[in-house]
Design a protein around this motif. Structure first.
Motif, short mmCIF file in Angstrom:
data_model
loop_
_atom_site.label_atom_id
_atom_site.label_comp_id
_atom_site.label_asym_id
_atom_site.label_seq_id
_atom_site.Cartn_x
_atom_site.Cartn_y
_atom_site.Cartn_z
N SER A 19 0.84 -1.19 0.00
CA SER A 19 0.00 0.00 0.00
C SER A 19 0.88 1.24 0.00
N SER A 20 0.31 2.31 -0.49
CA SER A 20 1.00 3.59 -0.48
C SER A 20 -0.01 4.66 -0.08
N ARG A 21 0.51 5.76 0.38
CA ARG A 21 -0.34 6.84 0.83
C ARG A 21 0.00 8.09 0.03
N THR A 22 -1.03 8.74 -0.48
CA THR A 22 -0.81 9.99 -1.21
C THR A 22 -1.54 11.12 -0.49
N SER A 23 -1.04 12.31 -0.66
CA SER A 23 -1.66 13.50 -0.09
C SER A 23 -1.88 14.51 -1.21
N THR A 24 -3.01 15.16 -1.17
CA THR A 24 -3.32 16.21 -2.14
C THR A 24 -3.70 17.46 -1.37
N THR A 25 -3.15 18.59 -1.78
CA THR A 25 -3.47 19.85 -1.12
C THR A 25 -4.38 20.67 -2.02
N TYR A 26 -5.45 21.19 -1.43
CA TYR A 26 -6.40 22.06 -2.12
C TYR A 26 -6.27 23.46 -1.51
N TYR A 27 -6.31 24.47 -2.36
CA TYR A 27 -6.12 25.85 -1.92
C TYR A 27 -7.38 26.66 -2.18
N TYR A 28 -7.72 27.53 -1.22
CA TYR A 28 -8.93 28.34 -1.31
C TYR A 28 -8.62 29.79 -0.95
N LEU A 29 -9.24 30.72 -1.67
CA LEU A 29 -9.17 32.14 -1.36
C LEU A 29 -10.59 32.66 -1.15
N THR A 30 -10.76 33.50 -0.13
CA THR A 30 -12.06 34.12 0.13
C THR A 30 -11.96 35.59 -0.24
N TYR A 31 -12.88 36.03 -1.07
CA TYR A 31 -12.92 37.41 -1.54
C TYR A 31 -14.13 38.11 -0.95
N GLU A 32 -13.97 39.39 -0.67
CA GLU A 32 -15.11 40.21 -0.25
C GLU A 32 -15.38 41.22 -1.37
N LEU A 33 -16.62 41.20 -1.85
CA LEU A 33 -17.03 42.10 -2.93
C LEU A 33 -17.37 43.48 -2.36
N GLU A 34 -17.59 44.44 -3.23
CA GLU A 34 -17.90 45.81 -2.81
C GLU A 34 -19.14 45.88 -1.92
N ASP A 35 -20.12 45.03 -2.17
CA ASP A 35 -21.36 45.06 -1.39
C ASP A 35 -21.26 44.29 -0.07
N GLY A 36 -20.08 43.75 0.25
CA GLY A 36 -19.89 43.02 1.51
C GLY A 36 -20.07 41.52 1.39
N THR A 37 -20.51 41.04 0.22
CA THR A 37 -20.69 39.61 0.00
C THR A 37 -19.32 38.93 -0.03
N ARG A 38 -19.23 37.78 0.62
CA ARG A 38 -17.98 37.00 0.59
C ARG A 38 -18.17 35.76 -0.26
N MET A 39 -17.15 35.45 -1.05
CA MET A 39 -17.18 34.27 -1.91
C MET A 39 -15.85 33.55 -1.80
N GLU A 40 -15.91 32.23 -1.66
CA GLU A 40 -14.69 31.42 -1.58
C GLU A 40 -14.56 30.59 -2.85
N PHE A 41 -13.34 30.57 -3.40
CA PHE A 41 -13.08 29.81 -4.62
C PHE A 41 -11.84 28.94 -4.44
N LYS A 42 -11.86 27.79 -5.07
CA LYS A 42 -10.68 26.93 -5.11
C LYS A 42 -9.75 27.48 -6.19
N VAL A 43 -8.46 27.60 -5.85
CA VAL A 43 -7.47 28.13 -6.78
C VAL A 43 -6.28 27.19 -6.85
N ASN A 44 -5.39 27.41 -7.82
CA ASN A 44 -4.20 26.56 -7.92
C ASN A 44 -3.13 27.05 -6.94
N GLY A 45 -2.14 26.23 -6.70
CA GLY A 45 -1.11 26.52 -5.71
C GLY A 45 -0.31 27.77 -6.03
N THR A 46 -0.04 28.02 -7.31
CA THR A 46 0.73 29.20 -7.69
C THR A 46 -0.03 30.47 -7.34
#
Length: 133
Positions: free
Chosen positions: A71-98
């Motif tokens: 057996s082998s074990r792998t790990s995957t990392t997922y990256y997320y950024l949360t943005y706040e829009l002008e009206d105060g709404t927050r949205m989170e998106f998955k982005v690449n590592g770079t």
């Protein structure tokens, strides 16, 4: 005499089919939700708006893989950024590592998205007077 051996046939004839129907139902609902979200994203307009990054997070998921050699074990990392829009709404998106690595909380710029689908963030340069006489 002893216990009735027919309970095994009742179990196989009743419980297992119910279990299979429930499992197929769960898979169908999950697939349906994914398809519905994809369709909503496609029918949403492409928007670009002023926003700033309010938080960053990463998530590491581990997976155990079995093969003939062991057996082998792998790990995957997922990256997320949360943005706040002008009206105060927050949205989170998955982005690449770079992009995650180049982003800093407080960065301001233009966020482009379509429904829940992330299309990019164009940073606006910030100029400070630090270090200037």
């Amino acid at each position: 005499m002893g216990p009735d051996p027919s309970w095994m046939f009742d179990f196989a004839g009743t419980v297992i089919p119910i279990f299979l129907v429930v499992m197929v139902g769960i898979v169908a609902i999950s697939a349906g939700r994914g398809l519905l979200q994809w369709s909503r994203n496609n029918s949403s307009p492409m928007l670009t708006t002023s926003a700033h990054i309010v938080s960053k997070r990463s998530e590491i998921r581990h997976q155990q893989l079995q093969d003939e050699g062991g057996s082998s074990r792998t790990s995957t990392t997922y990256y997320y950024l949360t943005y706040e829009l002008e009206d105060g709404t927050r949205m989170e998106f998955k982005v690449n590592g770079t992009e995650y690595g180049m982003s800093v909380e407080g960065d301001q710029g233009q966020l482009s998205y379509q429904g829940t689908r992330y299309h990019g963030f164009q940073r606006q340069p910030s100029f400070t007077s630090a270090g200037h006489s």
